[in-house]
Design a protein around this motif. Structure first.
Motif, mmCIF file in Angstrom:
data_model
loop_
_atom_site.group_PDB
_atom_site.id
_atom_site.type_symbol
_atom_site.label_atom_id
_atom_site.label_comp_id
_atom_site.label_asym_id
_atom_site.label_seq_id
_atom_site.Cartn_x
_atom_site.Cartn_y
_atom_site.Cartn_z
ATOM 1 N N PRO A 196 1.085 -1.327 -0.119
ATOM 2 C CA PRO A 196 -0.032 -0.120 0.112
ATOM 3 C C PRO A 196 0.551 1.734 -0.325
ATOM 4 O O PRO A 196 2.324 1.272 0.249
ATOM 5 N N VAL A 197 0.494 1.931 -0.787
ATOM 6 C CA VAL A 197 1.421 3.534 -1.133
ATOM 7 C C VAL A 197 0.639 4.092 -0.309
ATOM 8 O O VAL A 197 -1.103 5.026 -0.337
ATOM 9 N N LEU A 198 1.025 5.021 1.069
ATOM 10 C CA LEU A 198 0.618 6.546 2.274
ATOM 11 C C LEU A 198 0.658 7.350 1.878
ATOM 12 O O LEU A 198 1.821 7.862 1.760
ATOM 13 N N PHE A 199 -0.454 8.083 1.903
ATOM 14 C CA PHE A 199 -0.193 9.957 1.647
ATOM 15 C C PHE A 199 -0.280 10.018 3.068
ATOM 16 O O PHE A 199 -1.637 10.167 3.248
ATOM 17 N N TRP A 200 0.629 10.912 3.426
ATOM 18 C CA TRP A 200 0.376 11.752 4.398
ATOM 19 C C TRP A 200 0.501 13.518 4.525
ATOM 20 O O TRP A 200 1.883 13.754 4.339
ATOM 21 N N LEU A 201 -1.145 13.480 4.775
ATOM 22 C CA LEU A 201 -1.064 15.034 4.293
ATOM 23 C C LEU A 201 -1.384 15.629 5.293
ATOM 24 O O LEU A 201 -1.856 15.382 6.638
ATOM 25 N N PRO A 202 -1.326 17.796 5.010
ATOM 26 C CA PRO A 202 -1.189 18.305 6.359
ATOM 27 C C PRO A 202 -2.476 18.895 6.442
ATOM 28 O O PRO A 202 -3.274 18.859 7.769
ATOM 29 N N THR A 203 -3.504 18.420 5.971
ATOM 30 C CA THR A 203 -5.727 18.736 6.052
ATOM 31 C C THR A 203 -6.178 17.536 5.906
ATOM 32 O O THR A 203 -5.796 17.285 4.645
ATOM 33 N N THR A 204 -7.709 17.769 5.873
ATOM 34 C CA THR A 204 -8.121 17.264 5.838
ATOM 35 C C THR A 204 -8.959 17.978 4.157
ATOM 36 O O THR A 204 -9.532 17.066 3.349
ATOM 37 N N ALA A 205 -8.989 18.655 4.312
ATOM 38 C CA ALA A 205 -9.220 19.752 2.573
ATOM 39 C C ALA A 205 -8.338 18.970 1.672
ATOM 40 O O ALA A 205 -8.553 19.152 0.837
ATOM 41 N N ARG A 206 -6.336 19.533 1.905
ATOM 42 C CA ARG A 206 -5.963 18.663 0.973
ATOM 43 C C ARG A 206 -6.313 17.198 0.139
ATOM 44 O O ARG A 206 -5.710 16.769 -0.218
ATOM 45 N N GLU A 207 -6.916 16.275 2.245
ATOM 46 C CA GLU A 207 -6.565 14.969 1.046
ATOM 47 C C GLU A 207 -8.186 14.996 0.723
ATOM 48 O O GLU A 207 -8.203 13.692 -0.262
ATOM 49 N N ALA A 208 -9.459 15.924 -0.158
ATOM 50 C CA ALA A 208 -10.366 15.653 -0.257
ATOM 51 C C ALA A 208 -10.135 16.485 -1.178
ATOM 52 O O ALA A 208 -10.766 15.484 -2.390
ATOM 53 N N ASN A 209 -9.404 16.922 -1.591
ATOM 54 C CA ASN A 209 -8.948 17.775 -3.109
ATOM 55 C C ASN A 209 -8.502 16.737 -3.696
ATOM 56 O O ASN A 209 -8.154 15.939 -4.430
ATOM 57 N N LEU A 210 -7.755 16.019 -2.670
ATOM 58 C CA LEU A 210 -6.311 14.602 -3.547
ATOM 59 C C LEU A 210 -7.570 13.581 -4.104
ATOM 60 O O LEU A 210 -7.702 12.846 -4.856
ATOM 61 N N HIS A 211 -8.216 13.287 -3.460
ATOM 62 C CA HIS A 211 -9.067 12.190 -3.840
ATOM 63 C C HIS A 211 -10.069 12.301 -5.291
ATOM 64 O O HIS A 211 -10.318 11.613 -5.803
#
Length: 269
Positions: A196-211
């Motif tokens: 699995p490739v894990l992306f450790w992101l700074p904020t939930t907003a950045r996470e939502a945009n990535l998805h």
């Protein structure tokens, strides 16, 4: 240096190995990794500093004070070199390396990457589980045959499961297309390395945009891609907890519940 060999404790040697592999760790990170108590950590670290086994630096920071960043000192670096049979480094060269690290633009990224693995170690001490492997960037790149450049690689073991993973730490400084573009290299890895490739992101907003971006572009076949965020994870058990959002799936799962998307080839781990 010869005199110091008789004064080093097993924990001191563990600290030297950690700093040799991972370059620098903060006081708080060393507390989680080796001490469990801030008072004990400060006392021992300052003793090792006074003997040139360790060194430290920090930048001007207001309000408050920035945590010390610890590195190998001239004597500590010489002890490790002697143990490997290498030429002993000049003290000035060790000091220069520390100065370059202190001014490196990649220092925040390095500390964030190390902090991820430290959080797993701290979780294991309190709640169980074990981080059985922690590779730095150089070791991770070698494990991929230089097909990709992970920020780190680890194996998290708990409840009879051992979950290997690749780690990508994102500080929000790259475009999402560049972040997602890294998956092409992971897709080229052989099945035994299809962790699995894990992306450790700074904020939930950045996470939502990535998805949203992943939904539009798709995830390469044979890859499990999961994300979690620094600002959400502490309230949900840290990176070991049910904080991982797997691309294309609803809800969140724990690190131990991540599974590969490959063809069932046994994992190395």
């Amino acid at each position: 240096m010869a005199g110091e060999l008789t004064r080093l404790t097993p924990r001191d040697r563990h600290l030297l190995d950690l700093l040799d592999q991972h370059k620098t760790l903060t006081t708080d990170q060393l507390v989680d990794l080796a001490f469990g108590s801030l008072g004990r950590a400060r006392n021992r670290l300052n003793t090792l500093l006074s003997r040139d086994i360790l060194d430290r630096f920090r930048h001007y920071h207001r309000p408050g004070s920035q945590s010390w960043r610890w590195t190998l000192g001239p004597v500590g670096a010489a002890i490790l070199a002697a143990g490997r049979g290498d030429t002993l480094p000049r003290p000035a060269a060790v000091r220069d390396a520390t100065a370059r690290l202190a001014m490196s633009p990649t220092l925040p990224h390095l500390l964030a990457t190390n902090g991820f693995f430290v959080a797993l170690t701290g979780h294991a001490r309190i709640h169980g589980g074990r981080l059985t492997r922690w590779y730095n960037e150089t070791q991770s790149r070698a494990a991929t045959g230089n097909l990709v450049r992970p920020d780190g690689h680890g194996v998290w073991a708990t409840g009879g499961r051992a979950v290997p993973f690749w780690l990508e730490v994102d500080l929000g400084t790259e475009t999402l297309s560049r972040v997602v573009g890294k998956l092409t290299g992971y897709a080229a890895l052989p099945p035994p390395r299809a962790y699995p490739v894990l992306f450790w992101l700074p904020t939930t907003a950045r996470e939502a945009n990535l998805h949203t971006h992943l939904t539009r572009t798709g995830t390469p076949d044979g890859l499990t891609v999961a994300t979690a965020t620094v600002n959400h994870a502490p309230d949900a058990g840290g990176p070991a907890g049910a904080v991982w959002w797997v691309a294309g799936q609803p809800g969140r799962v724990s690190l131990a519940d991540l599974i590969p998307a490959g063809d069932g080839t046994p994992w190395d781990g």
